[in-house]
Motif scaffolding. Structure first.
Motif, short mmCIF file in Angstrom:
data_model
loop_
_atom_site.label_atom_id
_atom_site.label_comp_id
_atom_site.label_asym_id
_atom_site.label_seq_id
_atom_site.Cartn_x
_atom_site.Cartn_y
_atom_site.Cartn_z
N UNK A 297 1.09 -0.83 0.18
CA UNK A 297 -0.07 0.03 -0.06
C UNK A 297 0.68 1.42 0.02
N UNK A 298 2.21 1.46 0.22
CA UNK A 298 3.07 2.80 0.02
C UNK A 298 3.47 2.72 -0.86
N UNK A 299 3.83 1.92 -1.33
CA UNK A 299 4.58 1.88 -2.90
C UNK A 299 3.63 2.21 -4.58
N UNK A 300 2.00 1.30 -3.90
CA UNK A 300 1.07 0.76 -4.94
C UNK A 300 1.58 0.14 -5.82
N UNK A 301 2.79 -0.67 -5.55
CA UNK A 301 3.33 -1.58 -6.00
C UNK A 301 3.36 -3.11 -5.89
N UNK A 302 2.90 -4.47 -6.74
CA UNK A 302 2.73 -5.48 -6.55
C UNK A 302 4.12 -6.03 -5.97
N UNK A 303 4.28 -6.35 -5.09
CA UNK A 303 6.55 -6.66 -5.10
C UNK A 303 6.45 -8.56 -4.90
N UNK A 304 7.21 -8.87 -5.00
CA UNK A 304 7.70 -10.12 -4.48
C UNK A 304 7.61 -10.09 -3.10
N UNK A 305 7.51 -11.93 -2.77
CA UNK A 305 7.46 -12.35 -1.37
C UNK A 305 8.81 -12.65 -1.07
N UNK A 306 9.44 -13.09 -2.49
CA UNK A 306 10.56 -13.90 -1.97
C UNK A 306 11.71 -13.55 -2.29
N UNK A 307 12.88 -13.64 -2.05
CA UNK A 307 14.23 -13.26 -2.30
C UNK A 307 14.55 -12.14 -3.49
N UNK A 308 13.42 -12.42 -5.04
CA UNK A 308 14.01 -12.53 -6.40
C UNK A 308 13.43 -10.63 -6.55
N UNK A 309 13.57 -9.87 -5.45
CA UNK A 309 13.24 -8.28 -5.45
C UNK A 309 12.12 -7.74 -7.00
N UNK A 310 11.01 -8.38 -7.44
CA UNK A 310 10.76 -8.07 -8.83
C UNK A 310 9.01 -7.76 -8.34
N UNK A 311 8.93 -6.18 -8.90
CA UNK A 311 7.85 -5.68 -8.39
C UNK A 311 6.83 -4.85 -9.97
N UNK A 312 6.11 -5.36 -9.72
CA UNK A 312 4.76 -5.03 -11.48
C UNK A 312 4.18 -3.82 -11.15
N UNK A 313 4.06 -2.88 -12.13
CA UNK A 313 3.04 -1.70 -11.66
C UNK A 313 2.23 -2.40 -12.13
N UNK A 314 0.71 -2.24 -11.85
CA UNK A 314 -1.19 -2.67 -12.36
C UNK A 314 -0.90 -1.45 -13.71
N UNK A 315 -0.50 -0.01 -13.12
CA UNK A 315 -1.36 0.96 -14.42
C UNK A 315 -0.44 0.45 -15.63
N UNK A 316 1.38 0.39 -15.18
CA UNK A 316 2.02 0.82 -16.58
C UNK A 316 2.28 -0.42 -17.30
N UNK A 317 2.57 -1.32 -15.98
CA UNK A 317 1.62 -3.10 -17.09
C UNK A 317 3.28 -3.39 -16.92
N UNK A 318 4.08 -2.38 -16.39
CA UNK A 318 5.54 -2.77 -16.15
C UNK A 318 6.24 -3.35 -15.02
#
Length: 505
Positions: free
Chosen positions: A413-434
């Motif tokens: 909720x702070x970044x507004x991004x969907x972030x990986x739960x594990x140590x892969x350090x991924x994040x997904x922006x649902x607006x830009x879909x990046x």
């Protein structure tokens, strides 16, 4: 100097341009007084390389030998770009004192001196070792602001003319290397006795001579569209060359009829069911329980107060993955084009007393994936939305990686991004879909598959921090599956996918 390279229309071609119907990219790295930094020039050149131009013109010189500038020219060579450099206007022999980039000895660079109206070396022009050819550079008439004509003088103007001829050769033979273009320009130059000891070609660049030199080279090597054809004898006109470019590959013709699929993948009937079996899908990558509650785990990386980069790794997985290489092409500056067929053994997913088959909609077969991954969501009124992970209590998407593994991307909720739960350090922006990776890779998921219960975003653009690109294009099969049609990488290489009876061949 764009007017010296190409004409914008059919008028004044002899005055304003060497080639027609071309695109010219103007990149301003220096100020109005011709001052700037090598860093600005390198950035402009790298941008031109990323845009896959055919020819780069350097209408400047510097007395300092820069390794960064040399490396930029080498990067241009890796994608087949010729660099045309002005020799400079200091009236000096470059053997005695270098002028860069003209003085770099590298295969994809051609240095150009200027001649006067009398075919003599212009009084201001540099010459000597490393200068490959010459071109008119005094009082040339070209287009100015508002469509007016202006006269320009200097080795910069001469370099623009040579760039135009180089672009002409590239237009006729798009596959030829910058070394071949340079050799054709030198071999096809019109001899001028006074230039014999001043430039390597011993003359002035000549478009017709360069074309003839290119064809002679093709005949000797047995390459080119007309090299083995009897019709090519004695013909070197532009009309002939344009009429004899290589034919496109033959279209795919099915060799037989494949049987249709004997099953339909069962899908749950409600969003609640989607959420439950999606939760089960991610358990092989996220231990059952909120991150931090398991041994050897840190705090939840997607929680608002969490430390960035928190780790949650499942120490055991009951399924296995493997990949089989299909195509591996060396790319530019670290982005290779590698296409693999991946398998994940978890074809059946159990939730309660129900077993779901091929829950991630594997293609070209259950458990199998080919391509560059997908973002999987749930049915949100016919659109693709997040699902509710019943273990973590978070809204999540699933990232289906190219190697067949799955990553749960939970909402922060702070970044507004969907972030990986594990140590892969991924994040997904649902607006830009990046989707962003730690290595600086950005994957844009702009294609959608919503038929047959798929509810997936598919990648359309892969971009790394060095400006490399892979563009992906899709088609819809008769059974409504959205599949890769073809892809093109930074070097312009294209891979096509062929299908028959809704199957990938």
């Amino acid at each position: 100097m764009a007017g010296l390279i190409a004409a914008e229309g059919n008028n004044h071609v002899g005055i304003t341009g060497v080639m027609r119907a071309s695109a010219v990219m103007a990149l301003k790295a220096l100020d109005a007084r011709g001052r700037g930094t090598i860093a600005d020039v390198v950035e402009a050149m790298d941008y031109a390389v990323a845009q896959r131009v055919a020819v780069i013109t350097c209408s400047f010189t510097t007395s300092g030998k820069s390794q960064a500038l040399l490396e930029a020219i080498k990067r241009a060579a890796t994608v087949g770009i010729l660099v045309v450099a002005a020799a400079g206007n200091n009236k000096q022999d470059l053997k005695q004192r270098g002028a860069f980039p003209a003085s770099y000895q590298i295969g994809n660079l051609i240095a150009v001196a200027a001649t006067s109206e009398c075919d003599l070396l212009a009084e201001f022009s540099n010459w000597g070792a490393g200068v490959h050819t010459a071109a008119p550079g005094v009082g040339l008439l070209t287009t100015g602001r508002g469509g007016s004509y202006v006269r320009v003088t200097g080795t910069s103007a001469a370099a623009a003319l040579v760039a135009g001829v180089a672009g002409l050769l590239k237009t006729l033979r798009g596959w030829i290397s910058p070394q071949t273009i340079r050799q054709s320009l030198i071999a096809g130059a019109r001899p001028v006795p006074e230039l014999a000891d001043k430039v390597a070609s011993g003359g002035v660049v000549n478009a017709g001579g360069a074309i003839e030199a290119l064809i002679r080279r093709e005949r000797r090597s047995g390459s080119g569209s007309g090299a083995t054809s009897s019709a090519v004898q004695g013909q070197a006109s532009l009309d002939y060359l344009r009429a004899h470019t290589p034919a496109p590959p033959d279209p795919y013709v099915p060799s037989g009829v494949l049987p249709g699929a004997t099953y339909d993948d069962p899908q749950p009937g409600s969003t609640v069911d989607f959420s439950n079996y999606y939760t089960e899908l991610t358990k092989d990558n996220n231990a059952a329980g909120v991150a931090g509650s398991q041994p050897m785990q840190m705090v939840d990386p997607t929680a608002s107060a969490a430390t960035v980069g928190g780790v949650s790794i499942n120490l055991y997985s009951g399924n296995y993955n493997f990949t089989a290489p299909v195509v591996s092409l060396k790319g530019r500056a670290g982005l290779d084009l590698t296409l693999s067929l991946a398998y994940n053994s978890r074809v059946w997913t159990r939730w309660g007393g129900t077993m779901f088959f091929n829950a991630e909609k594997g293609f070209p077969g259950p458990g199998w994936r080919i391509g560059f991954g997908a973002i999987q969501g749930s049915n949100n009124g016919g659109a693709i939305g997040p699902y509710s992970n019943s273990v973590t209590g978070k809204q999540s998407f699933i990232y289906l990686a190219p190697d067949g593994t799955r990553r749960d991307l939970a909402y922060n909720p702070v970044t507004g991004l969907y972030e990986s739960y594990d140590s892969s350090y991924l994040d997904f922006n649902p607006v830009s879909r990046v989707l962003r990776t730690p290595a600086g890779m950005q994957i844009t998921f702009w294609a959608q598959a919503t038929a047959n219960g798929d509810y997936q975003y598919l990648p359309t653009l892969i971009k790394d921090r060095n400006g490399n690109l892979i563009n992906l294009f899709y088609r819809t099969l008769p059974n409504n599956d959205v599949v890769i049609d073809y892809l093109i990488d930074t070097l312009g290489r294209r891979i096509d996918f062929y299908y028959q009876s809704n199957r990938l061949l």
